[in-house]
Each structure stands twice: as C-alpha cells, then as structure tokens.
Design an enzyme around this catalytic site. Structure first.
Site, PDB file in Angstrom:
ATOM      1  N   GLN B 213      44.327  37.896  44.457  1.00 53.83           N
ATOM      2  CA  GLN B 213      44.847  37.948  42.963  1.00 53.83           C
ATOM      3  C   GLN B 213      44.484  39.536  42.621  1.00 53.83           C
ATOM      4  O   GLN B 213      44.936  39.964  41.459  1.00 53.83           O
ATOM      5  CB  GLN B 213      43.784  37.090  41.875  1.00 53.83           C
ATOM      6  CG  GLN B 213      44.113  35.782  42.085  1.00 53.83           C
ATOM      7  CD  GLN B 213      43.130  34.868  41.366  1.00 53.83           C
ATOM      8  OE1 GLN B 213      42.389  34.163  41.799  1.00 53.83           O
ATOM      9  NE2 GLN B 213      43.207  35.187  40.132  1.00 53.83           N
ATOM     10  N   PHE B 244      43.346  30.493  40.998  1.00 59.02           N
ATOM     11  CA  PHE B 244      42.413  29.999  39.913  1.00 59.02           C
ATOM     12  C   PHE B 244      41.277  31.178  39.821  1.00 59.02           C
ATOM     13  O   PHE B 244      39.851  30.410  39.277  1.00 59.02           O
ATOM     14  CB  PHE B 244      42.057  28.578  40.237  1.00 59.02           C
ATOM     15  CG  PHE B 244      43.112  27.730  40.631  1.00 59.02           C
ATOM     16  CD1 PHE B 244      44.135  27.461  39.806  1.00 59.02           C
ATOM     17  CD2 PHE B 244      43.200  27.332  42.003  1.00 59.02           C
ATOM     18  CE1 PHE B 244      45.386  26.647  40.111  1.00 59.02           C
ATOM     19  CE2 PHE B 244      44.473  26.281  42.301  1.00 59.02           C
ATOM     20  CZ  PHE B 244      45.448  26.165  41.344  1.00 59.02           C
ATOM     21  N   GLU B 248      39.926  36.563  43.492  1.00 62.03           N
ATOM     22  CA  GLU B 248      39.874  37.726  42.699  1.00 62.03           C
ATOM     23  C   GLU B 248      38.899  38.462  43.674  1.00 62.03           C
ATOM     24  O   GLU B 248      39.342  39.519  44.058  1.00 62.03           O
ATOM     25  CB  GLU B 248      39.183  37.312  41.227  1.00 62.03           C
ATOM     26  CG  GLU B 248      39.233  38.720  40.503  1.00 62.03           C
ATOM     27  CD  GLU B 248      38.849  38.356  39.135  1.00 62.03           C
ATOM     28  OE1 GLU B 248      38.998  37.278  38.444  1.00 62.03           O
ATOM     29  OE2 GLU B 248      38.611  39.504  38.494  1.00 62.03           O
ATOM     30  N   ARG B 326      31.227  36.314  29.087  1.00 64.69           N
ATOM     31  CA  ARG B 326      32.196  35.636  28.235  1.00 64.69           C
ATOM     32  C   ARG B 326      31.664  34.037  27.798  1.00 64.69           C
ATOM     33  O   ARG B 326      32.252  33.562  26.969  1.00 64.69           O
ATOM     34  CB  ARG B 326      33.561  35.293  29.333  1.00 64.69           C
ATOM     35  CG  ARG B 326      34.712  34.691  28.625  1.00 64.69           C
ATOM     36  CD  ARG B 326      35.845  34.883  29.563  1.00 64.69           C
ATOM     37  NE  ARG B 326      36.911  36.184  29.313  1.00 64.69           N
ATOM     38  CZ  ARG B 326      37.704  36.370  28.557  1.00 64.69           C
ATOM     39  NH1 ARG B 326      38.139  35.246  27.504  1.00 64.69           N
ATOM     40  NH2 ARG B 326      38.573  37.611  28.556  1.00 64.69           N
ATOM     41  N   ARG B 358      38.942  30.112  36.563  1.00 64.13           N
ATOM     42  CA  ARG B 358      39.972  29.988  35.429  1.00 64.13           C
ATOM     43  C   ARG B 358      39.043  29.696  34.140  1.00 64.13           C
ATOM     44  O   ARG B 358      38.259  28.519  34.198  1.00 64.13           O
ATOM     45  CB  ARG B 358      40.749  28.570  35.712  1.00 64.13           C
ATOM     46  CG  ARG B 358      41.983  28.344  34.880  1.00 64.13           C
ATOM     47  CD  ARG B 358      42.568  27.240  35.215  1.00 64.13           C
ATOM     48  NE  ARG B 358      43.949  27.405  34.606  1.00 64.13           N
ATOM     49  CZ  ARG B 358      45.140  26.455  35.065  1.00 64.13           C
ATOM     50  NH1 ARG B 358      44.900  25.744  36.075  1.00 64.13           N
ATOM     51  NH2 ARG B 358      46.253  26.424  34.639  1.00 64.13           N
ATOM     52  N   PHE B 360      36.463  31.665  33.178  1.00 64.36           N
ATOM     53  CA  PHE B 360      35.741  32.710  33.473  1.00 64.36           C
ATOM     54  C   PHE B 360      34.404  32.617  32.632  1.00 64.36           C
ATOM     55  O   PHE B 360      34.253  33.705  32.044  1.00 64.36           O
ATOM     56  CB  PHE B 360      36.440  34.156  33.443  1.00 64.36           C
ATOM     57  CG  PHE B 360      35.914  35.299  33.996  1.00 64.36           C
ATOM     58  CD1 PHE B 360      35.893  35.521  35.628  1.00 64.36           C
ATOM     59  CD2 PHE B 360      35.296  36.415  33.220  1.00 64.36           C
ATOM     60  CE1 PHE B 360      35.721  36.590  36.077  1.00 64.36           C
ATOM     61  CE2 PHE B 360      34.724  37.516  33.880  1.00 64.36           C
ATOM     62  CZ  PHE B 360      34.947  37.726  35.361  1.00 64.36           C
ATOM     63  N   THR B 470      37.359  41.486  29.336  1.00 62.57           N
ATOM     64  CA  THR B 470      36.125  42.112  28.343  1.00 62.57           C
ATOM     65  C   THR B 470      35.812  43.374  28.800  1.00 62.57           C
ATOM     66  O   THR B 470      35.352  44.404  27.971  1.00 62.57           O
ATOM     67  CB  THR B 470      35.043  41.192  28.288  1.00 62.57           C
ATOM     68  OG1 THR B 470      34.539  41.059  29.954  1.00 62.57           O
ATOM     69  CG2 THR B 470      35.372  39.696  27.869  1.00 62.57           C
ATOM     70  N   ALA B 539      42.065  36.770  33.754  1.00 59.18           N
ATOM     71  CA  ALA B 539      41.872  36.743  32.234  1.00 59.18           C
ATOM     72  C   ALA B 539      43.093  36.292  31.586  1.00 59.18           C
ATOM     73  O   ALA B 539      43.422  36.614  30.618  1.00 59.18           O
ATOM     74  CB  ALA B 539      41.362  38.021  32.006  1.00 59.18           C
ATOM     75  N   GLU B 740      44.301  30.270  31.081  1.00 57.47           N
ATOM     76  CA  GLU B 740      42.981  29.880  30.865  1.00 57.47           C
ATOM     77  C   GLU B 740      42.805  28.757  29.729  1.00 57.47           C
ATOM     78  O   GLU B 740      42.090  27.940  30.096  1.00 57.47           O
ATOM     79  CB  GLU B 740      41.812  31.018  31.205  1.00 57.47           C
ATOM     80  CG  GLU B 740      41.971  31.637  32.448  1.00 57.47           C
ATOM     81  CD  GLU B 740      40.912  32.999  32.161  1.00 57.47           C
ATOM     82  OE1 GLU B 740      41.537  33.760  31.416  1.00 57.47           O
ATOM     83  OE2 GLU B 740      40.180  33.009  32.741  1.00 57.47           O
TER      84      GLU B 740
END
Lengths: 489, 789
Positions: B213, B244, B248, B326, B358, B360, B470, B539, B740
C-alpha cells in the site's frame, strides 16, 4: 529412484501430457509452475480459502460429472484421465466471458480479485450442475455451495447475486459428447501400470490389496484433503503414493435393505447425499461439513481412516452404529467403527490392510428413532468442530430401548459415550432422565483446552446439547439456530 | 439487491458522465478471466531464486547461535542470509527505528525473522528453513497487555488527553459505572499473502515488485537497507490481492528481505509467504483492553469519563503511535464528552508487532464508548438508541453561520476540533424509520419473553469517522495525466489499488475532467519513478487525495487544450466546454481526438502533473489539539441478532445501513466498501479469534483455525442505503472517503449481541462480553455470576 507414469488430462479440448511429475506434486503446482498458468491462485495452501478452485470432469456411469475441488492440496496424478477446467479455460476464443464470469462482472463481484478465480470456478461447477440442467440457483443454494470460497473484500452479497444471475445470461455449453469421447479414448490408451511406479492407483479392490501388501510403506491417499496438508504445510515427501480412489468397488454406494454401504473412496458430497436421503434431518450437518470443494475431493473413507478426533463423520457414524470393513490379500474383517481407533490417529489396521467399506444401518421408522447431530464451531459453515455430538435413541413407547451416542472433540479419538448411553438405556424418556444423563455426559470425558474452545466450555455445552435434544424430541420449536424461522425481516 | 445504477442526464442530449455511475471495476474482466496479474504471477526473470523465512520459535530470548549445516546441505539450497549480510543499516527504516531487518542478538516474538533461506524452488527454501537450528537462551516474555502495563513495558510513552475536570464531574454525577472491556485483535487475511520480488538492475539500481500500500516507503526501506539513495530503487505495484492496512508497513519487511538476499546472491529473489508464515510473522489489528469510570444523569446523558486504553502493540512501535492516537480521537465516536480524561498506553508485548488495519485504531476507540452507552441504557432501563441520541454532538449549524464555541453548543471534540458537519440527527431518524427499529424492538421483547432458548437483540449504532491522516504531512498527493495523440488517456497517481476501486474512481474523475468516455482512460501501476514521495494508500484517503491530484493534472491538460482552441476560435477560455468526447466552443464543436492532434502539431503540452494538499488541517502533537481531520464521514447501522442460551452460538439476522459517502463517484464501489467493511467488522467481533498460547505461539495461524466470515454468515436481510448529500467540505466531486468508516458499523452487531445476552440473563446484571463474541464468550457472558467483574 522410482518414476511415475505420464500424467494425462484433457484441458481446452486437448490432451495435456506431462512426464516425471513427482507423486507429491500438487495440481496447483502443475498448473502454475509447469503449465505457466497464473490464473489459479494460492490463498492458503490448505484447502480452506478456495482461491485455487478448479473443476474436474470425469465420466461416471456414462455421464459427465463436474466437481469443484481445491487444486492446492489435490495431488496432480489424481486427475489423470480427467478433464480439468481452470479460470483461464472458460471464456470463448473471441473473449466472450462465460456466464459465471460475466455475472461476476455485472454484479460487481470482484474487488481485489484474488479470490475471484476460485469463485468463478465454483460458479462454473454450479452452472454445470444446476443451470445447465435447468435448475434454479437460489440464495440458499449459492451460500451452501460457495461456503468453501472465502472473500475478504465484498462481504459476499454481490457474489451471491452473481450466482443467481448466471442463468439469466446467454447460455454457455460444454460439448459433452465430444468430451466423453476424449475421456474414453484417454482411458483406453492408458499404458499398462508399471509395477514400480511411485504413484499407484489400482482399478480393483483386489489389485489395491495386492499393491498394499507389496508396498506397505506407501502413503495411502484418497481425496487428499488432509494428506495434502502434510505435503504443503508439514513439507512431507513420500517415495510412493497409493491412491485408492480408482478402485471401482470403493467408489460405489450400495443401498441395501438394511444398510447403506459406502465404498471408502466415495466423495463426502455423495456419501452425505445418501445419508441425508435416508435421514433428512442430517441435511444442515452435511452442508456444514467443510466446503463443497473439500466434500467433492475428500472421501468418507478418508475421514474415517484418518481418525482425527475432530473429524465430523465419526460421531455421526458411531451414533448410527456403523461398521467398517477392512480388506487385505488375506481377506476381510468387519468391526464397529469406534473399535477402529486405538489412540490419537492410531488404528487397528495391519500394515497390509486398508479400509474398504463403511456400512451404515438405515433409518427405522421415524416413530421409534430419535436422531440428531449437533456441531459447535466458531463459524457456522466450513469450520472444524469444537464439539460434535450425535445422538440416536430408539424408543419403546416412553422407554429408551437403546441409546447410541458419538462424540467428537472431547478425546484423542472420536468416541462413543458409553456411560451416557447406559444412563439412558432402559430409562423413561423424561426430563429427570435427561437431567441425570446431562451430568453423566459432562463428566464422561476430559477434553483439552485449545484454540477452538476450553475444556470447561466443551463439557458444559455437551450437557446443554443433550438438553436441546430433549427439547426438540418434545416438539419444541425455535430452540436451535439452525432451524430458526422468523417472520419476514 | 444493493447494486444501484445511476444515470445523470444533462440537458437535452443525454451525456452520461463517467462519475456518479456504477462503472465496473477497471480490472473486473481481467480478474474473472484469471488475467489480472499479482506479484507472484509476473513472468520470472531467468535465474530467479526463491526464499523462505527462518523464524524464531521462542517469544523472547537471547540468540546465542545458529546451526544451519543441515539446511545448507539440502537439495536446491543456495545460501542463507542473516543480519550480517545487510549491506546498509541493520535496522529497518521504520518510524521508531526499533526493528532490526533480521533479528540480531535477541528474538522478541515467535515468528520473528532471523534469516532467509534462498533456494532453487519455493518448497526447497521452505523445507530448508525448518532445518535451521536456532540456539536461543529463553528470557521472560510478556504476553498480555495487562502484564505489559503492570511492568510499564511500552513501545512508546503514554499519551493523555484531558478536557474539563473528569474527577469533579464524576463526583457530581447522579450515577456512575465502572467497567472493563477486552477486545481482540484481527488478522488481515488479505487473500493474496505478502510477497515481494527484488530484481537487481545495472549500475546498482533496483526494481522491486511489492504487494504494498506504500511503494514510497518500500523504496525508502530497501534503499536504506542496501545503503543506497532512494533514486536507485524503483518500486512497482499494479494491484494487491487485498491490503486492509496489512500491507502498509508490513510489505516493506518482505521487500527488504528479498532485496538483501538478491544483493548477496546477485540474482533476482522472490519471497512469497506461505499463509501460516504470514500469520506468524506479520502484525495484526491491535487487541485493546480498557478500564473506565463514567458519570451520567437519569436520562443517560454523559457528564464525566475517565478512560484508560491499553493497546497491545507487540514487540515494536511500527504504527502503534498513530493507531493508539486515532483510538483516542475516536473514543467520543459521535458523542459530546464534556469532562474527559483519557490515558492511552502503548504496551510492548512479545508478540507480532501490531500494525495498521482498516479503521486504524478508530474501531478500538468507537467500541468502548458504544459499549458504555449500551450499558448505561440497560442500567437505566432506557432504549439504548435514546441514550445514544441525547449524547450526540449538536446538529450541524446552517452552512455559513459562525461556529458556536460555547460548551453549551456541545460541538467540540475532546481534542478541540469543531464538529461542523454533523448529520447524525436526521440520519439516525431516517434509519430508525427505515429499519422499523421501534416496532422490531417491541416485537423482540415479546418474542424473548416466550422463547426459552433463543434470545434476540437489536441495536443501532452510529459512526463519525475523521478523514485525513492524523500526521498532517501525509495529506498530499501527486498524479500524472498523459493524453496521447490518438486521444487516449493514461493516468498514474501515487495511490495503490488493493481492490477498493481507486483506479476506477480516478479514471472516472479524469474522464469527466477531460469530457471523454470512461473507457478512454487507463490507470497504470503505482510506480515510485512516476510519482515520488507518495503517501500510503491508507486512512480512507485514496480517492480524496489522488483523485484530486489527478483531477488537477487533467485540468492542466484541459486548460492547455482550451487555450489552444481559444486561439483558433478567438473566444475566452471560460467558454470552452469538454463533454461527451467533444470540445465545444461558441464557434465550433470538435472531436476531442481532433483537437488533441491539432494541439500536438502545434507543440502544445498534452500531459501534466497534478498536486493536491488537503486544506484547513493542522494538529499540534504536543498538546494533542487542533483540526486533524478535514471532515467527518457518518453512518449508522441497525443489526438484529439471535443467540442460543444453551451453546452461546449466534447468528446475525438482519442489517440495515445508512451511510454517508457524500456524492458518490461510483455507487456500486461505495456500496461494496460499505458491505465489505461491515462484514469484516462483523468478523472482528464474532468469529475471528486470535489465540496465543502460554508460550506466545499463535495457535490460530491458518484459515483452518482462524475463521473470517463465509458466505453463510451474512444476514438474510442486508440493506444498504447512501445518504443523499454532498460533502459539505470542498472535496473531489463532492464525495466522501469510504474505506474505513463502515467497518465500525459492525459494532451494532456487538451491541445487539449484548442486548440478546441481557435478555437471556434477565437479571439486569451488567453484560460483560469479551470480543470476539465466539459461542464460548457469549455463553460465558450469559452464565457469568451477577456482580462478578
């Protein structure tokens, strides 16, 4: 070093011939690595996700059968003499998609697309087995037949829509007469088996027994839905493999006056269909046994011979009073199914013996027999039991004339709950008897705690399932989620 | 059927724009034909070798020695690669710099990768990897979040967010509740396992095919490990078989391992994880444990909340900081928390390093407040929906009015951001009606009173999810749009396609910007040599960021063409319209391709870049205040379940969803994200149980033991509707992010289960349901002695 005979199958109307394929090579490895077809995917390598699903065609009694199977754990040699379809084989030469594919596009059934080839092949199997025969596919059938295919993106609704949408698209047909001719030609041109081949698949029970006697070290396989994992996950290699699935006697189901007799190589899907025909209450349990690709490949005999303590057939067969017939060049012997097992995945079979038949007493009048099987698992479909409880009572008026109870997930082998049976036999079928029997059943086994459930839960729920059995026997409705019926939501 | 078809009519001539229509996924036809390529499907370059990981079988220990004699002697084995073979930094270029490429002196979890066997075939490598003997001196391991918290074992320092005076509010509250909650983690179970293929090129340049990703990060990590500059490494990814969040950072590990092996052996190396290895090595959704005290009045209106959130981060920081942040940002979900005191602990345990998934951290924030509100309602004998409703943030003020910042306005989050776009009041009202919630709730109560074994429950829960990274700097994106002389269009952007339909949406946007048919636009593989420094596709921001960047790139080309046509026709640029494959000026209507060809002949630039950065956002990491999110996405779900009191088994019977995607660019794709996200969330809370044994070994490491939802798990009734209103912020085509937020709608299933359990108990005692709600956990909640905590 022994060698294998050439592997031959029909694909896209042509005969594919491959030499020197090792006995433990999987069909998926042959498709992806040897034939460079990357359309079929490996998602898990253990027959649980369905991304690798392909469809096998074979002649049975002059007709073509279509079975979706997991290619990742299917030994390549086991498809010798069959037709094989992968996701790359469905569309027309001009690029026109097969209805199984077109429906997936139109219903937005693919997102990441990695599970898609497997779903398409399961849909193709459904197309041939239902749509091509003029049978409708409703949502329930789609759920049942697709439960062995996992998708992590869509949430399934569009895929279930696609299954129901296929029949509305322009039809695609398989030229069955031509394919049957090719399969017959393939069968007739099969070279004589080499005695020393490292993949042996005799065509009669007698030849099978001889091969077993000659090669006691050979790994026996049937549908390979468990042995396949020994290869892909435990990295085992076998010098020689003895495939029982070609022995004609072992592929038959005989419907006798008192018994159903199953050849050990009968696929689970066919075996359960016969059991359900005899006892319709087994339908939901049958559909929950793994997913269709596993039931199409795996055999009843394999499930029994493998003897896993969490295999689902055995509790049922024990409760039904099934016997097994073991065969060797010395003859046959028959024993109660539960007497087959001596310990964790250990059994009484001699080095030259193999499981030939499973004989199951047929249902008496429903008025005297109470028979249910319950399965507890984390997921409703396509999961292994934490606890499996099969109960069969024969009533004589208000008295329990006999009780037969098979249990899975509570001991090192599938077991008969003899103490609970004793607590019920000869007793009036009343709530007090049931309460006593629940306590006996909870205390009868010392199950382990593992990732599927704790020991305490297994014990507790065993008793509770007996309570459910009692309630259902008294005609209580809405006491089982499997049969829950609600007003239209 | 939830698949809509929407055709937008424009004036007299029906011109169907590309966007706003349920276009098929751009790869759908290839996917169904087995012709869509994933990394393992790419033709292998001659000389390619295959790798398999050597993994620790101990949760924590000192790595004293390695005996690989037997492994090296196995057929087909070429070499075994260890930390000493890393040419650059032996630590990964992860944010916190706390993860070695390969274990160095210690191992910190079962499954930690110590080395890599390289062999002629995949199976030869995997067989040999099992033969490597690790001599490990066992050290005490921390396996639970509670042990870690007690030992103050953290991967990052705790974070505290306060507003008002929670202690005082609690002391004055008419009612208080204290409680705990345990929520399990979740394996991503992308159908395509982790894979990377590293190919050495000339002059120490590298091509890496990675299922990632975040190609830019893979590039950076590989360069860092090889001791090269980023410009020497090119990373490509056409598509992933699901991500998902699991691809990442985790994809970077595989790419680095493959590249280090390829560097040592001087040939291409492919590393494709076996599914079991994937489970053992890679991180998952963070399991969370909570402790809380909450104060409320007779109506269930919250006054004070003290909340401790303990995130099980595993052995390294990875993305745990922003994930736990988060969770803090979403502990309010949709509700105004007047006096609040939140402590967030990032606990270090000897397990896989938990990572993005997903939501996060959002789901782990939302579930605790929903759990609390459900408990309060049952405590007070009120309808949980009524309690949820009175705690909502105030409804959005009319657009253009200055925002009321007084506490009475109940419109500021605990981190100081004004909630300006709240649509939950009307949204909940509509869902309550469309799902017939009240009638069904009454019917269920009657049914439960008569049903001895099966109990049902129904719950509506909302979601408010903050959209933007964020970390403000990540909210930027680039794209390239090329128009070729035949009028065909290619678009490339920094995002990645993992099935979510990003490439389809971006192509729709570009097609409409240029006024050409959708079919004329082709999206190509993510490629670090085309768009540099791209952020992760994460995100939920993929379309917001890359779609806008692509729109700007297309707009630049369109402006060039418009200027050119102005010159021909002597009109102003504003008078030129691009529509239906035509370029329309007040003077003439021309075919787009003709205009392109004439422009080319006149040396007009037919390609352009586009760049976008999200406006308005700012965030102070020191004070944890500001506006971290550009906007919020909203939604709500009504779920009905049934449980069996004898066994704890449960079924989801019916689900109604009303979700806000703004103006949908592609309704079918958006509904696909909503349904898929919901079902994935349902799996997290019901069947998907991760079980680590007492030695820290993950005993659910394959689909045989780890159960994601299957076809039979989705409810018989599964209705999805889209909220009919554009994003109130200026976002691409008026849309909202969708990846998400719907995941958290599945919390309605958890709350409905608790309602059913309360009915089963019938004693008014608090329902303590450990997630996932397996049959065993449900039966435990039903049978738990009252008052036991």
């Amino acid at each position: 070093m022994t060698t294998t005979q050439p592997l031959r199958f029909i694909r896209r109307g042509q005969t594919v011939t491959l030499g020197n394929v090792p006995p433990t090579r999987t069909l998926l490895e042959v498709l992806r690595e040897d034939l460079h077809g990357s359309g079929t995917k490996e998602g898990c390598g253990e027959g649980d996700c369905g991304a690798c699903t392909v469809v096998l065609g074979a002649e049975e009694d002059g007709r073509l059968t279509y079975r979706a199977v997991n290619s990742c754990i299917r030994l390549a040699h086991s498809v010798d003499g069959m037709a094989v379809w992968t996701v790359e084989d469905l569309s027309d030469t001009d690029g026109t998609l097969h209805p199984a594919q077109e429906a997936m596009v139109q219903c937005h059934g693919s997102q990441c697309g990695f599970c898609t080839p497997g779903f398409v092949m399961s849909l193709f199997g459904m197309y041939q087995n239902h749509v091509a025969k003029g049978e409708a596919i409703d949502r329930k059938l789609a759920q049942e037949e697709l439960s062995g295919n996992l998708c992590r993106c869509t949430g399934y609704r569009p895929i279930l829509d696609a299954a129901q949408h296929m029949a509305t698209l322009p039809a695609a047909t398989v030229d069955e007469p031509s394919l049957l001719r090719k399969l017959q030609h393939l069968a007739q041109s099969t070279p004589a088996p080499e005695a020393d081949s490292s993949y042996i698949s005799p065509e009669t029970l007698a030849a099978l027994c001889e091969a077993r006697a000659a090669h006691p070290e050979a790994q026996i396989v049937a549908g390979c839905t468990d042995v396949g994992l020994w290869i892909t996950k435990m990295h085992m290699e076998f010098e020689r493999v003895l495939d029982v699935t070609r022995a004609a006697e072992l592929r038959r189901i005989e419907d006798g006056p008192t018994h159903l007799s199953f050849g050990a190589a009968v696929p689970l899907q066919d075996a359960y269909a016969a059991l359900v025909a005899d006892r319709p209450q087994l339908k939901s349990f049958a559909a929950r046994f793994a997913g269709l690709p596993v039931r199409n490949s795996g055999t009843l005999g394999g499930n029994v011979a493998n003897g896993s303590p969490i295999g689902d057939s055995m509790p049922l067969l024990i409760a039904l009073g099934a016997t097994v017939v073991l065969a060797s060049i010395r003859g046959t012997r028959e024993l109660p199914l539960e007497a087959l097992y001596t310990g964790y995945r250990k059994n009484v079979m001699a080095a030259d013996e193999l499981l030939a038949f499973i004989r199951v007493p047929k249902a008496p009048s429903p008025a005297v027999e109470l028979m249910k099987v319950y399965k507890i698992s984390k997921r409703f479909d396509d999961d292994i039991s934490a606890v499996c409880l099969a109960l069969r009572l024969v009533l004589d008026g208000a008295l329990v004339r006999s009780a037969s109870i098979g249990v899975g997930g509570v001991a090192a082998t599938p077991v008969r709950a003899v103490r609970t049976e004793a607590a019920l036999t000869g007793q009036p079928w009343t709530v007090d008897t049931v309460r006593d029997a629940m306590a006996v059943l909870r205390g009868e086994f010392q199950p382990i705690s593992d990732m599927r459930a704790s020991s305490d839960y297994r014990r507790e729920v065993l008793g509770n399932l007996l309570q459910r059995f009692w309630l259902e026997s008294q005609g209580w409705q809405q006491v089982n989620l499997e049969s829950l019926t609600l007003e239209a939501l | 059927m939830n698949a809509p078809e929407k055709v937008v009519m424009d004036g007299a001539a029906a011109v169907i724009p590309a966007a706003g229509v349920s276009r098929f996924h751009e790869s759908a036809r290839a996917q169904v034909a087995g012709a869509a390529h994933y990394i393992d499907d790419l033709p292998e370059v001659r000389g390619t070798l295959f790798a398999a990981p050597v993994m620790s079988n101990v949760a924590h220990g000192r790595l004293v020695g390695i005996d690989d004699t037997a492994a090296r002697a196995m057929p087909g084995v070429r070499d075994i690669v260890y930390s000493r073979d890393v040419p650059g930094d032996k630590m990964l270029a992860a944010f916190a710099g706390d993860e070695p490429v390969f274990a160095i002196d210690t191992v910190q979890h079962v499954g930690q990768v110590v080395g890599l066997v390289v062999a002629d075939t995949v199976m030869a490598a995997r067989r040999a990897a099992r033969k490597v003997k690790l001599d490990i001196e066992i050290l005490p391991a921390i396996l639970s979040v509670h042990e870690a918290h007690a030992a103050q074992s953290y991967v990052l320092p705790p974070v505290f967010v306060k507003r008002g005076d929670a202690a005082r509010a609690l002391s004055r509250a008419p009612h208080t509740l204290e409680g705990t909650l345990e929520i399990g983690g979740q394996e991503h179970f992308y159908l395509e396992g982790q894979v990377a293929y590293a190919l050495p090129q000339e002059q120490n340049q590298w091509l890496v095919h990675s299922s990632t990703q975040h190609p830019g990060e893979v590039q950076h990590w590989v360069a860092h490990a090889l001791g090269l500059h980023n410009h020497a490494v090119k990373v490509e990814c056409r598509r992933m078989g699901g991500g998902f969040g699991g691809k990442e950072t985790q994809a970077g590990h595989l790419a680095v391992w493959a590249a280090v092996a390829a560097h040592k052996l001087r040939c291409p190396v492919k590393l494709r994880f076996d599914r079991d290895d994937d489970f053992m090595v890679t991180g998952k959704r963070h399991p969370f444990a909570y402790k809380y005290t909450v104060g409320f009045d007779d109506n269930g209106l919250l006054s004070g909340l003290k909340l401790s959130m303990m995130a099980n981060c595993g052995f390294s920081a990875d993305l745990s900081g922003p994930v736990a942040d988060r969770a803090v940002f979403h502990a309010d979900n949709a509700y105004y928390l007047a006096d609040v005191d939140i402590a967030s602990y990032r606990c270090k345990t000897n397990t896989q390093s938990h990572t993005a998934f997903r939501g996060f951290g959002g789901p782990q924030g939302v579930i605790v407040i929903e759990n609390i509100l459900g408990d309060i309602a049952r405590e007070l004998g009120l309808d949980p929906l009524a309690v949820r409703r009175i705690n909502l943030y105030d409804a959005a003020q009319p657009v253009g009015t200055p925002i009321d910042t007084s506490p009475e306005a109940r419109n500021h989050t605990h981190y100081g951001m004004a909630v300006e776009d709240n649509i939950l009041h009307p949204l909940l009202e509509r869902l309550e009606a469309s799902s017939a919630y009240q009638a069904r709730r009454s019917a269920i109560a009657l049914w439960n009173a008569k049903s001895p074994v099966i109990k049902r429950g129904i719950a509506i829960t909302p979601v408010k999810f903050g959209i933007s990274f964020t970390a403000t700097l990540f909210n930027q994106a680039g794209a390239l749009v090329h128009v070729y002389t035949d009028g065909s269009v290619q678009v490339n952007h920094g995002g990645t396609e993992m099935g979510q339909g990003l490439n389809t949406k971006v192509a729709q946007i570009v097609a409409d910007e240029l006024g050409v048919p959708f079919e004329r636009v082709m999206a190509t593989a993510s490629d670090t040599s085309k768009i540099p420094n791209a952020s992760a596709t994460a995100a939920s921001s993929g379309t917001d960021l890359n779609g806008r960047a692509a729109q700007y790139a297309a707009r630049n080309v369109r402006d060039n063409l418009a200027s050119f046509v102005c010159g021909l026709d002597g009109c102003g640029a504003g008078a030129i319209r691009f529509k239906g494959g035509q370029v329309i000026s007040p003077v003439a209507t021309r075919d787009f391709t003709d205009v392109v060809q004439r422009a080319y002949a006149n040396r007009i630039q037919l390609w352009s870049d586009g760049f976008y950065r999200t406006p308005k956002i700012h965030y102070d990491k020191a004070t944890l205040t500001g506006r971290p999110f550009y906007y919020f996405a909203y939604g709500a779900a009504c779920s009905e379940v049934a449980i069996d009191m004898l066994t704890g088994e449960s079924r989801v019977l019916a689900v109604d969803i009303l979700h806000d995607v703004g103006t949908s660019i592609n309704p079918a794709i958006d509904i696909g994200q909503i349904e898929g996200g919901f079902v994935q969330g349902m799996g997290w809370l019901t069947t998907e149980q991760l079980v680590w044994n007492e030695k820290g070994y993950l005993s659910t490491h394959a689909p045989s033991t780890y159960k994601i939802p299957a076809t039979g798990d989705i409810p018989a009734r599964f209705q999805v509707e889209l909220w009919p209103e554009a994003n109130r912020e200026d976002n691409v085509f008026g849309s909202k992010a969708v990846g998400e937020p719907p995941f958290m709608l599945a919390i309605s299933v958890y709350e409905a289960l608790k309602e059913a359990i309360a009915a089963a108990r019938g004693d008014g005692a608090r329902v303590l349901l450990i997630a996932p709600a397996t049959a065993e956990n449900v039966l435990c909640a039903v049978m738990r002695p009252a008052g036991a905590d």
